[in-house]
Design an enzyme around this catalytic site. Structure first.
Site, short mmCIF file in Angstrom:
data_model
loop_
_atom_site.label_atom_id
_atom_site.label_comp_id
_atom_site.label_asym_id
_atom_site.label_seq_id
_atom_site.Cartn_x
_atom_site.Cartn_y
_atom_site.Cartn_z
N CYS A 15 7.08 9.55 18.84
CA CYS A 15 8.32 9.45 18.07
C CYS A 15 9.47 9.84 18.99
CB CYS A 15 8.26 10.31 16.80
SG CYS A 15 8.24 12.09 17.09
N ARG A 21 7.43 13.67 13.10
CA ARG A 21 6.47 12.60 12.81
C ARG A 21 5.25 12.59 13.71
NH1 ARG A 21 10.86 7.91 13.03
NH2 ARG A 21 11.65 9.37 14.56
N ASP A 121 12.49 8.76 10.04
CA ASP A 121 12.60 10.12 10.54
C ASP A 121 12.98 11.07 9.39
OD1 ASP A 121 12.93 12.42 12.02
OD2 ASP A 121 14.38 11.54 13.42
#
Length: 160
Positions: A15, A21, A121
């Site tokens: 990420c 994440r 996100d």
């Protein structure tokens, strides 16, 4: 044990900052593999394309994984995704198409390619947003395992 049984597929989740994440995906996928008694076939890690040195997992990511009963290391340090990681990992899973593209590898795929949607996100949002993110990522785990199994068969065939 045959030499072939020691072959492992290296999987990395990627990420932006490696604090939300990708570490959640790493720990969730490790738990998924453990439940299926498949953890020995794979090495699972995570990194961020723009990770800050010394950054740790967000409080909400920690809370979400704890709520889900997933074993994790909340004080793990963020890692910057490197060219070396791009070369040594058999399967690179980007949270978004851009993440996958920026890994510059034929082994990179995005969640959109696996489940039809990118992983937004959750940074700065509630623990519930992180739980929603975890649920969305988990939808792709069967597809990720199928890809990883294909890579495992290829590696074992090369090892013979």
């Amino acid at each position: 044990m045959a030499q072939n049984d020691k072959v492992k597929v290296k999987i990395i989740f990627v990420c932006t900052g490696n604090t939300c994440r990708s570490p959640m995906a790493e720990f969730l996928f490790k738990a998924y593999l453990k439940e299926r008694k498949r953890a020995g076939d794979f090495t699972v890690t995570s990194a961020g394309l723009e990770a800050g040195k010394g950054d740790v997992m967000t409080r909400q990511a920690d809370e979400a994984l704890t709520a889900l009963g997933v074993k994790h290391t909340p004080d793990r340090k963020a890692r910057v995704f490197t060219v070396q990681m791009s070369l040594e990992n058999d399967l690179i899973i980007g949270m978004t198409d851009e993440h996958a593209m920026r890994c510059d590898s034929d082994n990179a795929v995005s969640f959109r390619e696996l489940i039809g949607s990118q992983i937004a996100d959750p940074y700065g949002r509630s623990t519930q947003a992180y739980l929603d993110c975890a649920a969305q990522m988990s939808e792709a785990f069967d597809a990720i395992l199928a890809l990883a199994d294909k890579k495992l068969l290829e590696k074992r065939a090369q090892d013979d």
